[in-house]
Design a protein around this motif. Structure first.
Motif, mmCIF file in Angstrom:
data_model
loop_
_atom_site.group_PDB
_atom_site.id
_atom_site.type_symbol
_atom_site.label_atom_id
_atom_site.label_comp_id
_atom_site.label_asym_id
_atom_site.label_seq_id
_atom_site.Cartn_x
_atom_site.Cartn_y
_atom_site.Cartn_z
ATOM 1 N N GLU A 1 0.825 -1.208 0.000
ATOM 2 C CA GLU A 1 0.000 0.000 0.000
ATOM 3 C C GLU A 1 0.858 1.256 0.000
ATOM 4 O O GLU A 1 0.490 2.280 -0.598
ATOM 5 C CB GLU A 1 -0.940 0.002 1.214
ATOM 6 N N ASN A 2 2.005 1.196 0.657
ATOM 7 C CA ASN A 2 2.905 2.343 0.695
ATOM 8 C C ASN A 2 3.411 2.675 -0.711
ATOM 9 O O ASN A 2 3.500 3.848 -1.097
ATOM 10 C CB ASN A 2 4.083 2.057 1.624
ATOM 11 N N GLU A 3 3.736 1.649 -1.483
ATOM 12 C CA GLU A 3 4.186 1.864 -2.867
ATOM 13 C C GLU A 3 3.062 2.487 -3.702
ATOM 14 O O GLU A 3 3.303 3.383 -4.517
ATOM 15 C CB GLU A 3 4.639 0.543 -3.488
ATOM 16 N N GLN A 4 1.839 1.977 -3.521
ATOM 17 C CA GLN A 4 0.702 2.527 -4.260
ATOM 18 C C GLN A 4 0.438 3.978 -3.861
ATOM 19 O O GLN A 4 0.128 4.825 -4.714
ATOM 20 C CB GLN A 4 -0.553 1.681 -3.998
ATOM 21 N N MET A 5 0.558 4.270 -2.578
ATOM 22 C CA MET A 5 0.349 5.639 -2.097
ATOM 23 C C MET A 5 1.348 6.585 -2.748
ATOM 24 O O MET A 5 0.981 7.662 -3.247
ATOM 25 C CB MET A 5 0.494 5.673 -0.569
ATOM 26 N N LYS A 6 2.620 6.191 -2.776
ATOM 27 C CA LYS A 6 3.652 7.041 -3.378
ATOM 28 C C LYS A 6 3.416 7.203 -4.874
ATOM 29 O O LYS A 6 3.607 8.290 -5.429
ATOM 30 C CB LYS A 6 5.037 6.440 -3.119
ATOM 31 N N LYS A 7 2.984 6.127 -5.530
ATOM 32 C CA LYS A 7 2.724 6.175 -6.969
ATOM 33 C C LYS A 7 1.653 7.216 -7.295
ATOM 34 O O LYS A 7 1.855 8.076 -8.182
ATOM 35 C CB LYS A 7 2.274 4.795 -7.458
ATOM 36 N N TYR A 8 0.526 7.157 -6.580
ATOM 37 C CA TYR A 8 -0.566 8.066 -6.909
ATOM 38 C C TYR A 8 -0.306 9.486 -6.413
ATOM 39 O O TYR A 8 -0.783 10.458 -7.016
ATOM 40 C CB TYR A 8 -1.900 7.521 -6.387
ATOM 41 N N LEU A 9 0.470 9.620 -5.357
ATOM 42 C CA LEU A 9 0.843 10.960 -4.915
ATOM 43 C C LEU A 9 1.758 11.619 -5.939
ATOM 44 O O LEU A 9 1.612 12.799 -6.259
ATOM 45 C CB LEU A 9 1.538 10.899 -3.551
ATOM 46 N N ASP A 10 2.689 10.859 -6.493
ATOM 47 C CA ASP A 10 3.570 11.381 -7.545
ATOM 48 C C ASP A 10 2.763 11.782 -8.777
ATOM 49 O O ASP A 10 2.986 12.846 -9.369
ATOM 50 C CB ASP A 10 4.618 10.338 -7.933
ATOM 51 N N LEU A 11 1.802 10.918 -9.171
ATOM 52 C CA LEU A 11 0.956 11.238 -10.326
ATOM 53 C C LEU A 11 0.142 12.509 -10.080
ATOM 54 O O LEU A 11 0.038 13.382 -10.952
ATOM 55 C CB LEU A 11 0.011 10.064 -10.611
ATOM 56 N N TYR A 12 -0.420 12.614 -8.869
ATOM 57 C CA TYR A 12 -1.199 13.798 -8.506
ATOM 58 C C TYR A 12 -0.364 15.063 -8.611
ATOM 59 O O TYR A 12 -0.777 16.078 -9.186
ATOM 60 C CB TYR A 12 -1.762 13.622 -7.086
ATOM 61 N N GLN A 13 0.857 15.022 -8.079
ATOM 62 C CA GLN A 13 1.707 16.209 -8.093
ATOM 63 C C GLN A 13 2.129 16.582 -9.508
ATOM 64 O O GLN A 13 2.202 17.762 -9.861
ATOM 65 C CB GLN A 13 2.923 15.973 -7.199
ATOM 66 N N LYS A 14 2.407 15.578 -10.349
ATOM 67 C CA LYS A 14 2.780 15.855 -11.739
ATOM 68 C C LYS A 14 1.617 16.481 -12.505
ATOM 69 O O LYS A 14 1.795 17.442 -13.257
ATOM 70 C CB LYS A 14 3.226 14.562 -12.423
ATOM 71 N N VAL A 15 0.415 15.931 -12.318
ATOM 72 C CA VAL A 15 -0.761 16.461 -13.008
ATOM 73 C C VAL A 15 -1.067 17.876 -12.526
ATOM 74 O O VAL A 15 -1.368 18.774 -13.322
ATOM 75 C CB VAL A 15 -1.975 15.535 -12.791
ATOM 76 N N LYS A 16 -0.975 18.076 -11.232
ATOM 77 C CA LYS A 16 -1.258 19.402 -10.672
ATOM 78 C C LYS A 16 -0.275 20.433 -11.215
ATOM 79 O O LYS A 16 -0.652 21.547 -11.584
ATOM 80 C CB LYS A 16 -1.182 19.341 -9.138
ATOM 81 N N LEU A 17 1.014 20.058 -11.294
ATOM 82 C CA LEU A 17 2.032 20.953 -11.827
ATOM 83 C C LEU A 17 1.782 21.243 -13.302
ATOM 84 O O LEU A 17 1.887 22.387 -13.758
ATOM 85 C CB LEU A 17 3.411 20.332 -11.634
ATOM 86 N N SER A 18 1.414 20.201 -14.052
ATOM 87 C CA SER A 18 1.126 20.365 -15.488
ATOM 88 C C SER A 18 -0.056 21.304 -15.698
ATOM 89 O O SER A 18 -0.010 22.176 -16.566
ATOM 90 C CB SER A 18 0.832 19.000 -16.107
ATOM 91 N N ASN A 19 -1.091 21.141 -14.891
ATOM 92 C CA ASN A 19 -2.272 22.005 -15.008
ATOM 93 C C ASN A 19 -1.944 23.447 -14.678
ATOM 94 O O ASN A 19 -2.443 24.393 -15.291
ATOM 95 C CB ASN A 19 -3.399 21.515 -14.097
ATOM 96 N N ARG A 20 -1.060 23.638 -13.672
ATOM 97 C CA ARG A 20 -0.659 24.987 -13.286
ATOM 98 C C ARG A 20 0.096 25.662 -14.418
ATOM 99 O O ARG A 20 -0.084 26.851 -14.695
ATOM 100 C CB ARG A 20 0.207 24.925 -12.014
#
Length: 450
Positions: A426-445
């Motif tokens: 679960e820790n690996e999955q959490m890091k995976k989706y947190l990284d995706l979230y941050q990349k998408v948020k940065l791209s949108n900005r």
């Protein structure tokens, strides 16, 4: 102007605002541009070797530039009250320091995590530039006008390659190995990790663990506890603090198993710097709907009442909308949001279900229904809604954010149950989706700035 308050003919002191091991700090006016600054006057009785060490380190540190490191504007020697003194000039921080905040009680978790994360960023930058602070503690964390954290007081900061000749630091916050007078020992970035860990512990509980033991059992017992790393978990003082966060703090202050670098600490802290309530997440834009003008006016009124947290009035307006437009999925979705914020989960689900009945691919309704299931710890339907939302709009961040929260919650459960393998998954999955979230948020900005 009182000449007795002039320093080097450039700064007029207004009032004393602090004191430290090496000098006194004053609020002052810079005569050249009338800006307010902080001026530190070093004690005249300081040993010359100590003073020269401080000035040498300040010369190097003044070249560092980071938004969470207090900028050195000037330092030198000048006349003050008929004597020559050494002084340091920095920006004036208008919101005091964390130590002053803690006199009023513990900080809310989001504020504590924000401060710890910002200081960890500053320390990571220092470590990359081969410097160790050696005195991370609440009184050395200042708050600017926007209440962002700024690391201050570099009086005992040093180069990582410099051999330590004597123990330095504040005993309540320094690592056990930092207290030792070992010839030839070099400073270690892990010392700053320890100091930040104790500071975060104190921000979340308003309790300094070393000080508590020292007051109750004496200094010898407190030092022994420090070497053993046997302090009560922060969850013993506040059961609302996530268990997994308590383990992060324990690892930060562990004598043997401490994090190796500040980057590792940052990767852990950022998992708690994303909020936990849907009301704090405003990623999604309202989905486009075409409605009669009188209905749009009702939406505007409902939105105004919601912003003011006048929930009953907002719900009445949404009911008026549904009386005019019974298939208006957005009204059902917005009603669900209100019930979710009020933690009325069954009512929230009922409205999200109706929204999805009329618009099965509503991204907002899928995200919020998934979060509702997550809040009820009903993980299977929560995951199903989040997966569908991500498949519909992979470049929108909200579902990615909620997916990271879901895995974070499962991590906490598996830790308590001592299921290490499941926790790791679960820790690996959490890091995976947190990284995706941050990349998408940065791209949108970036797209918004184009």
């Amino acid at each position: 102007m009182n000449e007795m308050n002039l320093v080097a003919g450039k700064y007029c002191l207004e009032k004393q605002i602090g004191t430290g091991a090496h000098g006194e700090v004053y609020q002052a006016v810079q005569l050249k541009d009338k800006n307010r600054v902080a001026v530190k006057i070093f004690y005249r009785h300081l040993h010359q070797d100590i003073l020269q060490y401080i000035l040498k380190e300040l010369k190097v540190i003044s070249s560092l530039s980071h938004p969470h490191i207090l900028k050195v504007q000037a330092f030198g020697r000048g006349r003050f009250r008929d004597e020559m003194v050494h002084y340091l000039v920095t920006p004036l921080m208008e919101n005091s320091n964390v130590s002053e905040l803690l006199k009023k009680g513990k900080l809310e978790m989001p504020q504590a995590i924000k401060i710890a994360t910002q200081i960890a960023q500053a320390l990571d930058y220092m470590h990359e530039n081969k410097f160790i602070h050696r005195d991370v503690k609440p009184s050395n964390i200042l708050l600017d006008r926007e209440k962002d954290a700024v690391l201050a007081d570099f009086g005992i900061a040093c180069d990582v390659d410099r051999t330590q000749t004597m123990a330095a630091g504040t005993i309540e916050y320094c690592a056990p190995e930092q207290m030792e007078n070992s010839p030839g020992k070099k400073p270690n970035p892990q010392w700053d990790i320890y100091g930040l860990g104790i500071t975060l512990y104190e921000m979340l509980t308003a309790i300094n663990p070393y000080r508590i033991v020292a007051n109750q059992q004496g200094q010898a017992a407190a030092i022994q506890k420090k070497y053993e790393g046997r302090y009560p978990s922060v969850t013993e003082y506040d059961g609302l603090i996530p268990y997994s966060l308590s383990l992060v703090i324990q690892k930060m202050i562990s004598p043997q198993a401490r994090y190796a670098s500040m980057k590792e600490v940052l990767s852990e802290l950022r998992l708690y710097d994303i909020g936990n309530e849907p009301s704090s997440v405003n990623f999604t834009k309202t989905e486009e709907i075409k409605l009669p003008e009188n209905v749009n006016l009702l939406f505007q009124k409902a939105a105004f009442f919601s912003k003011q947290k006048l929930w009953k009035k907002a719900l009445l307006k949404y009911n008026e909308i549904l009386a005019k437009e019974p298939a208006c999925y957005q009204a059902y979705s917005n009603k669900g949001d209100i019930y979710l914020q009020k933690k009325m989960y069954q009512d929230a689900l009922a409205n999200f279900n109706l929204a999805l009945q009329y618009r099965p691919e509503s991204y907002n309704a899928l995200c919020q229904r998934g979060y509702t299931y997550l809040s009820m710890e009903d993980f299977v339907p929560a995951l199903k809604d989040m997966e569908k939302a991500i498949s519909l709009h992979p470049q929108r961040p909200q579902a990615l954010f909620y997916r990271a929260l879901l895995h974070k919650k499962l991590c906490e459960i598996y830790l308590k149950q001592n299921h290490k393998d499941l926790y790791c998954q679960e820790n690996e999955q959490m890091k995976k989706y947190l990284d995706l979230y941050q990349k998408v948020k940065l791209s949108n900005r970036r797209e918004d700035n184009v």
